[in-house]
Design an enzyme around this catalytic site. Structure first.
Site, mmCIF file in Angstrom:
data_model
loop_
_atom_site.group_PDB
_atom_site.id
_atom_site.type_symbol
_atom_site.label_atom_id
_atom_site.label_comp_id
_atom_site.label_asym_id
_atom_site.label_seq_id
_atom_site.Cartn_x
_atom_site.Cartn_y
_atom_site.Cartn_z
ATOM 1 N N ASP A 29 0.847 -1.196 0.000
ATOM 2 C CA ASP A 29 0.000 0.000 0.000
ATOM 3 C C ASP A 29 0.881 1.244 0.000
ATOM 4 O O ASP A 29 1.008 1.939 1.013
ATOM 5 C CB ASP A 29 -0.939 -0.018 1.213
ATOM 6 C CG ASP A 29 -1.974 -1.133 1.102
ATOM 7 O OD1 ASP A 29 -2.408 -1.433 -0.034
ATOM 8 O OD2 ASP A 29 -2.347 -1.708 2.133
ATOM 9 N N LYS A 51 0.504 -8.002 -2.401
ATOM 10 C CA LYS A 51 -0.822 -7.540 -2.843
ATOM 11 C C LYS A 51 -0.680 -6.153 -3.452
ATOM 12 O O LYS A 51 -0.082 -5.257 -2.841
ATOM 13 C CB LYS A 51 -1.774 -7.498 -1.646
ATOM 14 C CG LYS A 51 -3.168 -6.999 -2.004
ATOM 15 C CD LYS A 51 -4.152 -7.249 -0.867
ATOM 16 C CE LYS A 51 -4.224 -6.138 0.139
ATOM 17 N NZ LYS A 51 -4.836 -4.911 -0.358
ATOM 18 N N ASP A 78 -5.644 -6.817 -6.005
ATOM 19 C CA ASP A 78 -6.800 -6.523 -5.136
ATOM 20 C C ASP A 78 -7.521 -5.288 -5.654
ATOM 21 O O ASP A 78 -7.415 -4.206 -5.092
ATOM 22 C CB ASP A 78 -6.267 -6.324 -3.708
ATOM 23 C CG ASP A 78 -7.352 -5.939 -2.707
ATOM 24 O OD1 ASP A 78 -8.530 -6.255 -2.953
ATOM 25 O OD2 ASP A 78 -7.002 -5.330 -1.680
ATOM 26 N N LYS A 80 -10.920 -5.548 -6.532
ATOM 27 C CA LYS A 80 -12.328 -5.728 -6.154
ATOM 28 C C LYS A 80 -13.294 -5.315 -7.269
ATOM 29 O O LYS A 80 -14.106 -4.402 -7.112
ATOM 30 C CB LYS A 80 -12.657 -4.929 -4.884
ATOM 31 C CG LYS A 80 -11.813 -5.307 -3.672
ATOM 32 C CD LYS A 80 -12.245 -4.541 -2.432
ATOM 33 C CE LYS A 80 -11.448 -4.894 -1.200
ATOM 34 N NZ LYS A 80 -10.035 -4.448 -1.230
ATOM 35 N N ASP A 83 -18.954 -4.684 -11.537
ATOM 36 C CA ASP A 83 -19.507 -3.972 -12.700
ATOM 37 C C ASP A 83 -20.443 -4.943 -13.414
ATOM 38 O O ASP A 83 -20.695 -6.038 -12.903
ATOM 39 C CB ASP A 83 -18.332 -3.512 -13.600
ATOM 40 C CG ASP A 83 -18.668 -2.264 -14.405
ATOM 41 O OD1 ASP A 83 -19.793 -2.191 -14.956
ATOM 42 O OD2 ASP A 83 -17.818 -1.363 -14.495
ATOM 43 N N ASN A 86 -20.158 -8.367 -18.449
ATOM 44 C CA ASN A 86 -19.268 -8.276 -19.606
ATOM 45 C C ASN A 86 -17.994 -7.500 -19.280
ATOM 46 O O ASN A 86 -16.891 -7.864 -19.696
ATOM 47 C CB ASN A 86 -20.030 -7.610 -20.767
ATOM 48 C CG ASN A 86 -19.216 -7.598 -22.039
ATOM 49 O OD1 ASN A 86 -18.810 -8.662 -22.512
ATOM 50 N ND2 ASN A 86 -18.951 -6.413 -22.561
ATOM 51 N N THR A 87 -18.149 -6.422 -18.497
ATOM 52 C CA THR A 87 -16.994 -5.601 -18.139
ATOM 53 C C THR A 87 -16.080 -6.338 -17.168
ATOM 54 O O THR A 87 -14.850 -6.306 -17.296
ATOM 55 C CB THR A 87 -17.482 -4.269 -17.528
ATOM 56 O OG1 THR A 87 -18.315 -3.635 -18.494
ATOM 57 C CG2 THR A 87 -16.334 -3.356 -17.164
ATOM 58 N N THR A 142 -15.195 -5.111 5.877
ATOM 59 C CA THR A 142 -15.108 -5.090 7.346
ATOM 60 C C THR A 142 -15.377 -3.698 7.905
ATOM 61 O O THR A 142 -15.550 -3.527 9.106
ATOM 62 C CB THR A 142 -13.736 -5.615 7.830
ATOM 63 O OG1 THR A 142 -12.735 -5.033 7.025
ATOM 64 C CG2 THR A 142 -13.662 -7.117 7.729
ATOM 65 N N GLN A 213 -7.508 -1.119 12.064
ATOM 66 C CA GLN A 213 -8.189 -2.412 11.994
ATOM 67 C C GLN A 213 -8.900 -2.645 13.321
ATOM 68 O O GLN A 213 -8.290 -2.534 14.383
ATOM 69 C CB GLN A 213 -7.180 -3.547 11.757
ATOM 70 C CG GLN A 213 -6.438 -3.458 10.430
ATOM 71 C CD GLN A 213 -7.281 -3.938 9.253
ATOM 72 O OE1 GLN A 213 -8.489 -4.125 9.382
ATOM 73 N NE2 GLN A 213 -6.656 -4.093 8.112
ATOM 74 N N ARG A 234 0.931 -2.776 7.026
ATOM 75 C CA ARG A 234 1.782 -1.893 7.822
ATOM 76 C C ARG A 234 2.715 -2.546 8.815
ATOM 77 O O ARG A 234 3.835 -2.036 9.006
ATOM 78 C CB ARG A 234 0.904 -0.821 8.488
ATOM 79 C CG ARG A 234 0.374 0.177 7.464
ATOM 80 C CD ARG A 234 -0.841 0.909 7.935
ATOM 81 N NE ARG A 234 -2.007 0.035 8.023
ATOM 82 C CZ ARG A 234 -3.212 0.415 8.395
ATOM 83 N NH1 ARG A 234 -3.410 1.674 8.740
ATOM 84 N NH2 ARG A 234 -4.207 -0.430 8.426
#
Ligand code: C5P
Length: 255
Positions: A29, A51, A78, A80, A83, A86-87, A142, A213, A234
């Site tokens: 990240d 990731k 990642d 997610k 849509d 088809n997309t 979450t 978190q 992190r």
């Protein structure tokens, strides 16, 4: 000849027998390609899976995936996807072409959308003769609690009930697993069986800051509870010495 099935899928049947190095996924990240490359370099030999999420992919695009692959590591993309079928099928094809080992879609896109993604990944892997990526469902974020689910989104069931419903739908659509908080692992494993792939973020070494978190578990607890893959950001990426932090997490997972 059919495309080779994913090695990850073959290994998935017994997560507790997997090498901790194959189960740890470090979340890159970060905002730039240079930072991502530096992190992967520092983690060489310890971390083989990372990731790439919407921040890095929006900043650096497919070059981020290529940079990780060039260093011999594997990518969980990642993004997610959510849509029309088809997309999402098009995105699934491109993720497969890019050679990622895992990517995800929102289960709330519905069965047809998930099925289109699964079929497109299978077809693309066959055509290109590459390994089919694992396809993972995102169920209930979450960050959403019961009150939001009910009051804003009009979902009457409990968070757990809705998660399990979406997991069943995802499996029926041909997906391989889902993203689950540490607290959800046991009930999902129980309901979906041992071949269902569980990917768990919210992992914090004993004594580490929880950051934002709210539901966390130690690497040992998440691994023992039966998650196949642990996503850790992190605690590794913000550590003064990321390699030492990763080493400690791997030791906790194996212990
Ligand atoms: O830094 P930290 O270990 O909290 O990073 C966890 C990673 O997993 C982040 O990339 C975050 O977006 C992702 N994630 C999460 N909770 C979810 C789904 C994904 O923390 N439910």
């Amino acid at each position: 000849m059919p495309a080779p099935e994913s090695a990850s899928i073959a290994a998935a049947a017994d997560p507790r027998g997997m090498d901790p190095k194959d189960r740890l996924i470090v979340a890159l990240d970060v905002a730039t390609l240079a930072e991502a490359e530096a992190l992967v370099d520092r983690l060489q030999g310890l971390v083989g899976r990372v990731k790439i999420g919407s921040q890095l992919f929006t900043a650096a695009g497919p070059a981020a995936v290529e940079a990780v692959h060039k260093r011999g590591a594997e990518v969980f993309l990642d993004l997610k996807f959510h849509d029309i079928p088809n997309t999402v099928a098009g995105a699934a094809r491109e993720a497969t072409r890019a050679g990622v080992f895992m990517f995800n879609v929102h289960a709330s896109g519905g069965r047809a959308m998930m099925r289109a993604a699964a079929e497109a990944a299978r077809a693309a892997a066959g055509e290109l003769r590459v390994r089919r990526p694992l396809l993972i469902a995102v169920t209930v974020l979450t960050s959403l609690d019961r009150a939001t689910l009910h009051g804003e989104l009009g979902v009457a069931s409990s968070v757990e009930g809705h998660v399990l419903r979406l997991c069943d739908l995802a499996r029926a659509a041909g997906l391989d697993g889902n993203v689950a908080s540490p607290q959800e692992i046991a009930s999902i494993r129980n309901a979906l069986g041992r071949d269902w792939v569980i990917v768990t973020p919210g992992v914090r070494p004993a004594g580490a800051a929880a950051d934002d978190q709210s539901r966390v578990a130690t690497p040992g607890a998440a691994a023992r509870a039966g998650a196949h893959y642990l996503v850790v950001g992190r605690p590794v990426t913000a550590a003064p010495e990321p390699a030492r932090a990763a080493e400690a997490i791997l030791a906790e997972m194996g212990g």
